[in-house]
Motif scaffolding. Sequence first.
Motif, mmCIF file in Angstrom:
data_model
loop_
_atom_site.group_PDB
_atom_site.id
_atom_site.type_symbol
_atom_site.label_atom_id
_atom_site.label_comp_id
_atom_site.label_asym_id
_atom_site.label_seq_id
_atom_site.Cartn_x
_atom_site.Cartn_y
_atom_site.Cartn_z
ATOM 1 N N ILE A 192 3.060 10.940 -4.780
ATOM 2 C CA ILE A 192 2.843 9.564 -5.233
ATOM 3 C C ILE A 192 2.530 9.506 -6.732
ATOM 4 O O ILE A 192 3.261 8.913 -7.504
ATOM 5 N N GLY A 193 1.398 10.080 -7.172
ATOM 6 C CA GLY A 193 1.033 10.035 -8.582
ATOM 7 C C GLY A 193 0.688 8.638 -9.044
ATOM 8 O O GLY A 193 1.469 7.985 -9.739
ATOM 9 N N ALA A 194 -0.489 8.150 -8.659
ATOM 10 C CA ALA A 194 -0.820 6.737 -8.884
ATOM 11 C C ALA A 194 -1.996 6.507 -9.820
ATOM 12 O O ALA A 194 -2.456 5.373 -9.929
ATOM 13 N N ILE A 208 0.870 -1.170 0.000
ATOM 14 C CA ILE A 208 0.000 0.000 0.000
ATOM 15 C C ILE A 208 0.912 1.227 0.000
ATOM 16 O O ILE A 208 1.906 1.276 0.739
ATOM 17 N N LEU A 209 0.595 2.201 -0.827
ATOM 18 C CA LEU A 209 1.393 3.424 -0.879
ATOM 19 C C LEU A 209 0.912 4.406 0.177
ATOM 20 O O LEU A 209 -0.280 4.502 0.463
ATOM 21 N N ASN A 210 1.852 5.129 0.765
ATOM 22 C CA ASN A 210 1.496 6.154 1.758
ATOM 23 C C ASN A 210 2.232 7.444 1.454
ATOM 24 O O ASN A 210 3.289 7.427 0.816
ATOM 25 N N TRP A 211 1.670 8.546 1.897
ATOM 26 C CA TRP A 211 2.271 9.836 1.575
ATOM 27 C C TRP A 211 3.007 10.485 2.760
ATOM 28 O O TRP A 211 3.356 11.661 2.700
ATOM 29 N N ARG A 212 3.287 9.687 3.799
ATOM 30 C CA ARG A 212 4.108 10.198 4.890
ATOM 31 C C ARG A 212 5.200 9.171 5.212
ATOM 32 O O ARG A 212 5.104 8.423 6.185
ATOM 33 N N PRO A 222 2.201 4.052 9.025
ATOM 34 C CA PRO A 222 1.848 3.010 8.058
ATOM 35 C C PRO A 222 2.433 1.640 8.370
ATOM 36 O O PRO A 222 1.743 0.623 8.227
ATOM 37 N N SER A 223 3.688 1.587 8.802
ATOM 38 C CA SER A 223 4.312 0.292 9.073
ATOM 39 C C SER A 223 3.620 -0.455 10.199
ATOM 40 O O SER A 223 3.647 -1.689 10.264
ATOM 41 N N ARG A 224 2.981 0.269 11.087
ATOM 42 C CA ARG A 224 2.239 -0.337 12.200
ATOM 43 C C ARG A 224 0.779 -0.577 11.833
ATOM 44 O O ARG A 224 0.234 -1.662 12.088
ATOM 45 N N ASP A 225 0.142 0.430 11.235
ATOM 46 C CA ASP A 225 -1.312 0.415 11.081
ATOM 47 C C ASP A 225 -1.804 -0.347 9.851
ATOM 48 O O ASP A 225 -2.824 -1.034 9.920
ATOM 49 N N PHE A 226 -1.125 -0.223 8.723
ATOM 50 C CA PHE A 226 -1.625 -0.861 7.506
ATOM 51 C C PHE A 226 -1.708 -2.381 7.640
ATOM 52 O O PHE A 226 -2.752 -2.975 7.360
ATOM 53 N N PRO A 227 -0.628 -3.057 8.074
ATOM 54 C CA PRO A 227 -0.744 -4.520 8.207
ATOM 55 C C PRO A 227 -1.807 -4.939 9.221
ATOM 56 O O PRO A 227 -2.523 -5.926 9.008
ATOM 57 N N GLY A 282 -4.537 3.914 1.987
ATOM 58 C CA GLY A 282 -3.498 4.872 1.659
ATOM 59 C C GLY A 282 -3.860 6.304 1.935
ATOM 60 O O GLY A 282 -2.983 7.169 1.977
ATOM 61 N N CYS A 283 -5.154 6.594 2.131
ATOM 62 C CA CYS A 283 -5.533 7.969 2.449
ATOM 63 C C CYS A 283 -6.824 8.026 3.266
ATOM 64 O O CYS A 283 -6.795 7.991 4.481
ATOM 65 N N GLY A 284 -7.980 8.106 2.588
ATOM 66 C CA GLY A 284 -9.227 8.467 3.258
ATOM 67 C C GLY A 284 -9.673 7.532 4.358
ATOM 68 O O GLY A 284 -10.058 7.984 5.441
ATOM 69 N N VAL A 285 -9.642 6.234 4.117
ATOM 70 C CA VAL A 285 -10.114 5.295 5.138
ATOM 71 C C VAL A 285 -9.181 5.302 6.339
ATOM 72 O O VAL A 285 -9.622 5.278 7.489
#
Length: 362
Positions: A131-133, A86-90, A311-316, A161-164
Amino acid sequence: MPNEVRAVVARAKGEPATVETIIVPDPGPGEVLVTVQACGVCHTDLHYREGAIGDDYPYLLGHEAAGVVEEVGAGVVEVGRGDFVILNWRAVCGHCRSCRRGRPWYCFGTHNARQPMTLADGTTLAPALGIGAFASKTVVAAGQCTKVDPHAPATAAGLLGCGVMAGIGAAVNTGRVGPGDSVAVFGCGGVGDAAIAGAILAGATTVIGIDVDHRKLRWAREFGATHTINSRELDPIDGVRSLTGGHGANVTIDAVGRPEVFMQAFYARDYAGTLVLVGVPSPDMPLALPLLDVFSRGGAIKPSWYGDCLPSRDFPALISLYRQGRLPLDRFVTETIGIDDVELAFGRMQRGEVLRSVVVLG
């Protein structure tokens, strides 16, 4: 060898986005080339097109995305070829004053890829949120990629990656919602409904969705809201108090980002409660709030940047909850579309017809 791909570009303020050929370089040191599989159509992309974020045109739009690592540059160890990310912007730096204090979600040194992506004529593109995806390939900094369970579909996973993530994090990370809490969410679009889902995950027992649109209130109930209020028909402050023993909610979340909504969320909050602002205001919006009321009501007023996520903590963790059936990410996907339909999706988003349109790229 540089890659030629089709992508969604905003060339000038307020003009419709166009699909054009762009050049994506191979990854350099610390960079990753990602084959984008899906990317959500977020309000932030529309803000870029409309000039509400900056004027560094042309912009390469799209940022709420997931895909597979195609190549990595020198020195990259965080991810490898074939990883589903998943891409993240921070992308946190690890050494700024906030990171050193153990608060990397406030990182002041976040970074992006160094190499530019360009139009076919060599014009440098400014990628949305670095990002530009809305493109089948993009190059990002390695820290902008978070490896997750590849069994999750990209159409759902990318929304973190953003809103959710912003909505869930507003409730869980910023608001610190806990078991038995009461929560009132103002604005039941994608971010607000994610805040509702987050509050339910955290154990809140009274979750109130507030909006002016009956369709969005229906969505709020589908995500777990125990009560809903149409603020065109009932004063939301009175409504929240009547549902919380006359006191107000323990946590109120403004997912709209307008002064009048912020004021409602402030006065609908219980004494010593928490107000979270996750809706993004425009630069010209002032707030006039009696300072004595701020003092006398106690508690906390907290802005929520990206849901204060790491992200490294929350996304997975959130993908794991999704795979367990405890987080309904699929429900946020109203429709899947092709890259040529982004401009139409902007219109549906502005009219409130969708929670998320998701561009499927591969």
